[in-house]
Design an enzyme around this catalytic site. Structure first.
Site, PDB file in Angstrom:
ATOM      1  N   ARG A  53       0.849  -1.183   0.000  1.00 19.62           N
ATOM      2  CA  ARG A  53       0.000   0.000   0.000  1.00 19.62           C
ATOM      3  C   ARG A  53       0.885   1.233   0.000  1.00 19.62           C
ATOM      4  O   ARG A  53       2.106   1.124   0.008  1.00 19.62           O
ATOM      5  CB  ARG A  53      -1.042   0.017   1.140  1.00 19.62           C
ATOM      6  CG  ARG A  53      -0.775  -0.806   2.337  1.00 19.62           C
ATOM      7  CD  ARG A  53       0.114  -0.225   3.395  1.00 19.62           C
ATOM      8  NE  ARG A  53       0.001   1.193   3.500  1.00 19.62           N
ATOM      9  CZ  ARG A  53       1.001   2.005   3.635  1.00 19.62           C
ATOM     10  NH1 ARG A  53       2.230   1.533   3.700  1.00 19.62           N
ATOM     11  NH2 ARG A  53       0.833   3.284   3.749  1.00 19.62           N
ATOM     12  N   GLY A  54       0.229   2.407  -0.081  1.00 23.66           N
ATOM     13  CA  GLY A  54       1.017   3.632  -0.236  1.00 23.66           C
ATOM     14  C   GLY A  54       1.153   3.894  -1.733  1.00 23.66           C
ATOM     15  O   GLY A  54       1.503   2.978  -2.498  1.00 23.66           O
ATOM     16  N   ALA A  55       0.880   5.137  -2.127  1.00 23.77           N
ATOM     17  CA  ALA A  55       0.756   5.434  -3.561  1.00 23.77           C
ATOM     18  C   ALA A  55       1.957   4.972  -4.407  1.00 23.77           C
ATOM     19  O   ALA A  55       1.778   4.256  -5.395  1.00 23.77           O
ATOM     20  CB  ALA A  55       0.495   6.930  -3.730  1.00 23.77           C
ATOM     21  N   ARG A  90      -7.253  -0.340  -6.999  1.00 20.36           N
ATOM     22  CA  ARG A  90      -7.559   0.679  -5.970  1.00 20.36           C
ATOM     23  C   ARG A  90      -7.749   2.009  -6.708  1.00 20.36           C
ATOM     24  O   ARG A  90      -6.975   2.336  -7.603  1.00 20.36           O
ATOM     25  CB  ARG A  90      -6.436   0.790  -4.918  1.00 20.36           C
ATOM     26  CG  ARG A  90      -6.481  -0.379  -3.919  1.00 20.36           C
ATOM     27  CD  ARG A  90      -5.616  -0.149  -2.714  1.00 20.36           C
ATOM     28  NE  ARG A  90      -6.169   0.843  -1.797  1.00 20.36           N
ATOM     29  CZ  ARG A  90      -5.487   1.340  -0.762  1.00 20.36           C
ATOM     30  NH1 ARG A  90      -4.265   0.953  -0.519  1.00 20.36           N
ATOM     31  NH2 ARG A  90      -6.044   2.237   0.036  1.00 20.36           N
ATOM     32  N   GLN A 201      -2.163   2.605   9.979  1.00 22.67           N
ATOM     33  CA  GLN A 201      -0.861   2.592   9.276  1.00 22.67           C
ATOM     34  C   GLN A 201       0.196   3.394  10.031  1.00 22.67           C
ATOM     35  O   GLN A 201       1.384   3.116   9.903  1.00 22.67           O
ATOM     36  CB  GLN A 201      -1.006   3.174   7.862  1.00 22.67           C
ATOM     37  CG  GLN A 201      -1.790   2.323   6.884  1.00 22.67           C
ATOM     38  CD  GLN A 201      -3.218   2.781   6.806  1.00 22.67           C
ATOM     39  OE1 GLN A 201      -3.799   3.232   7.790  1.00 22.67           O
ATOM     40  NE2 GLN A 201      -3.820   2.650   5.645  1.00 22.67           N
ATOM     41  N   ASP A 242      -1.662  10.836  -1.864  1.00 24.76           N
ATOM     42  CA  ASP A 242      -2.055   9.772  -2.788  1.00 24.76           C
ATOM     43  C   ASP A 242      -2.371  10.327  -4.165  1.00 24.76           C
ATOM     44  O   ASP A 242      -2.337   9.601  -5.152  1.00 24.76           O
ATOM     45  CB  ASP A 242      -3.256   9.028  -2.213  1.00 24.76           C
ATOM     46  CG  ASP A 242      -2.842   8.287  -0.961  1.00 24.76           C
ATOM     47  OD1 ASP A 242      -2.392   7.140  -1.077  1.00 24.76           O
ATOM     48  OD2 ASP A 242      -2.887   8.880   0.129  1.00 24.76           O
ATOM     49  N   ASN A 252      -5.158  12.789   0.513  1.00 16.95           N
ATOM     50  CA  ASN A 252      -4.302  11.912   1.334  1.00 16.95           C
ATOM     51  C   ASN A 252      -5.194  11.151   2.309  1.00 16.95           C
ATOM     52  O   ASN A 252      -6.413  11.335   2.339  1.00 16.95           O
ATOM     53  CB  ASN A 252      -3.238  12.748   2.069  1.00 16.95           C
ATOM     54  CG  ASN A 252      -2.154  11.883   2.684  1.00 16.95           C
ATOM     55  OD1 ASN A 252      -1.612  10.993   2.024  1.00 16.95           O
ATOM     56  ND2 ASN A 252      -1.847  12.104   3.948  1.00 16.95           N
ATOM     57  N   LYS A 253      -4.582  10.326   3.100  1.00  9.28           N
ATOM     58  CA  LYS A 253      -5.323   9.473   4.040  1.00  9.28           C
ATOM     59  C   LYS A 253      -6.325  10.275   4.860  1.00  9.28           C
ATOM     60  O   LYS A 253      -6.038  11.392   5.284  1.00  9.28           O
ATOM     61  CB  LYS A 253      -4.313   8.761   4.947  1.00  9.28           C
ATOM     62  CG  LYS A 253      -4.870   7.819   5.967  1.00  9.28           C
ATOM     63  CD  LYS A 253      -5.753   6.735   5.398  1.00  9.28           C
ATOM     64  CE  LYS A 253      -5.083   5.861   4.376  1.00  9.28           C
ATOM     65  NZ  LYS A 253      -6.011   4.973   3.643  1.00  9.28           N
TER      66      LYS A 253
HETATM   67  O1  MRU Z   1      -4.562   3.325   2.148  1.00 11.61           O
HETATM   68  P1  MRU Z   1      -3.065   3.385   2.067  1.00 11.61           P
HETATM   69  O2  MRU Z   1      -2.353   2.811   3.233  1.00 11.61           O
HETATM   70  O3  MRU Z   1      -2.541   2.863   0.744  1.00 11.61           O
HETATM   71  O4  MRU Z   1      -2.842   4.949   2.106  1.00 11.61           O
HETATM   72  C1  MRU Z   1      -1.872   5.578   1.451  1.00 11.61           C
HETATM   73  C2  MRU Z   1      -0.955   6.148   2.392  1.00 11.61           C
HETATM   74  O5  MRU Z   1      -0.082   5.455   2.879  1.00 11.61           O
HETATM   75  C3  MRU Z   1      -1.073   7.527   2.806  1.00 11.61           C
HETATM   76  O6  MRU Z   1      -2.198   8.176   2.416  1.00 11.61           O
HETATM   77  C4  MRU Z   1       0.180   8.269   2.559  1.00 11.61           C
HETATM   78  O7  MRU Z   1       0.182   9.361   3.388  1.00 11.61           O
HETATM   79  C5  MRU Z   1       0.419   8.667   1.129  1.00 11.61           C
HETATM   80  S1  MRU Z   1       1.300   7.484   0.187  1.00 11.61           S
HETATM   81  C6  MRU Z   1       2.989   7.930   0.415  1.00 11.61           C
END
Ligand code: MRU
Length: 358
Positions: A53-55, A90, A201, A242, A252-253
């Site tokens: 996970r993570g962009a 996703r 996370q 993201d 973002n999250k």
């Molecule tokens: O849902 P996730 O865990 O894939 O979320 C993405 C993230 O980890 C965060 O939003 C993050 O801050 C950006 S990706 C470097």
């Protein structure tokens, strides 16, 4: 970066078996498990269930997903279908579409006897580039932390949300890269880590990776940032992204927006760290970004370890209650002090980004 003193990247190719290796992030921090991705469906599944996970890491996994599709069956229609399935796995992180499109462009017109090698090379190039960009993000962000330290002459307190650490990228991370670079330079830093409900996370990944690099950090409940900022206990917020629009709006999250509001109200600088692969040059308004809505079980249940160190999932809500689980929010550009990118620090605006990237 390190886990138990051994250097890792988050995704790599085992050249002998042409199998893609990942760290299964659903088991962290309690178990460290390396998993094999052998087929494109393995890659799609790993993205969907958030083993990766993570962009930036989602993008890299999708790139290797295309290579795995080519390995399985290099028929054009199969590769196209696989690319569509990967893009759908996703919805919010733009790096996924970016990486798949880059792979497909690279492969178009390539001879079938060379196509697998080209796919593997391009997926590796995406990973190497992401690592390089994250290092540069770190060096650019370091200047901001250094400036705070030079004024304060005391520990710099940084608040971050979710995991925009090396585990969300190939290495170094986005939001954490300036922190790792500051620590290496001997600047005392301390990180307030938002727990980041519902999937935690922050607690499970950011705190874990900071611990492994011996960076002082404290996990806080997501609602704690506001009072810490009022008390003057946060010098700077650095979060990841993201998808960042060309007008500087940052997706973002979930919960990032509330942190940005609190930072604005307390004159705490609020920076977003991102590689250019996270910029969406097409969508013009934050409300048009597809926001992922995930299974409400992520809220109603919690995962942890029991006294025998076994991973367990338990219900924490009333059985009859409904829950709603939006995974991301959008912070308007006006609350963003600056965007830390691989090319430098930009104002969160079209003009700012254009100066660096176009
Ligand atoms: O849902 P996730 O865990 O894939 O979320 C993405 C993230 O980890 C965060 O939003 C993050 O801050 C950006 S990706 C470097």
């Amino acid at each position: 970066m390190k886990i138990e003193n051994k250097e890792y990247r988050t995704i790599w190719l085992d050249k002998d078996t042409q199998t893609v290796k990942i760290i299964d992030q659903t088991k962290l921090p309690h178990q460290f498990i390396i998993k094999d991705l052998k087929t494109v469906n393995d890659a799609i599944n790993a993205i969907k269930i958030m083993e990766v996970r993570g962009a930036p890491l989602i993008g890299a996994t999708a790139a290797y997903g295309i290579a795995l599709a080519v390995k399985e069956n290099n028929d054009h229609n199969f590769i196209i279908k696989s690319s569509e399935e990967l893009i759908k796995s996703r919805p919010t992180a733009i790096n996924l579409k970016w990486a798949v499109e880059r792979m497909m462009k690279k492969l178009s017109g390539i001879n079938s006897n060379k196509i697998l090698d080209s796919a593997l090379d391009e997926a590796k190039a995406i990973c190497d580039e992401d690592e390089k960009f994250c290092v540069n993000i770190g060096l650019n962000g370091l200047k901001i932390i250094e400036e705070i330290y030079n004024k304060k002459k005391d520990t710099v307190n940084i608040l971050t949300h979710c995991n925009a650490g090396w585990l969300a990228t190939i290495n170094w991370g986005t939001a954490t890269s300036p922190i790792y670079h500051a620590h290496k330079k001997g600047i005392p830093v301390h990180v307030w880590v938002d727990e980041t409900r519902p999937r935690n996370q922050g607690a499970n990944l950011t705190s874990y990776e900071l611990n492994e690099e011996e960076i002082p950090n404290t996990i806080i409940a997501d609602n704690t940032g506001g009072i810490l900022m009022q008390r003057g206990d946060v010098d700077i917020c650095i979060v990841g992204s993201d998808r960042t629009l060309s007008n500087g709006d940052v997706c973002n999250k979930i919960g990032t927006y509330l942190k940005a509001l609190a930072a604005h109200d307390n004159n705490v600088p609020f920076y977003v760290a991102l590689p250019s692969s996270t910029i969406d040059w097409e969508i013009k308004k934050g409300k048009d970004i597809p926001i992922e809505e995930r299974n409400s079980e992520e809220l109603s249940h919690i995962v942890g370890i029991d006294e025998n160190n076994e991973i367990k999932k338990v219900l924490i809500y009333p059985k009859k209650s409904k829950a709603m689980n939006l995974a991301f929010d959008v912070t308007p550009a006006k609350y963003v002090t600056g965007l830390i990118t691989e090319k430098g620090i930009s104002e969160a605006s079209f003009e700012g980004l254009k100066k660096l990237f176009r």
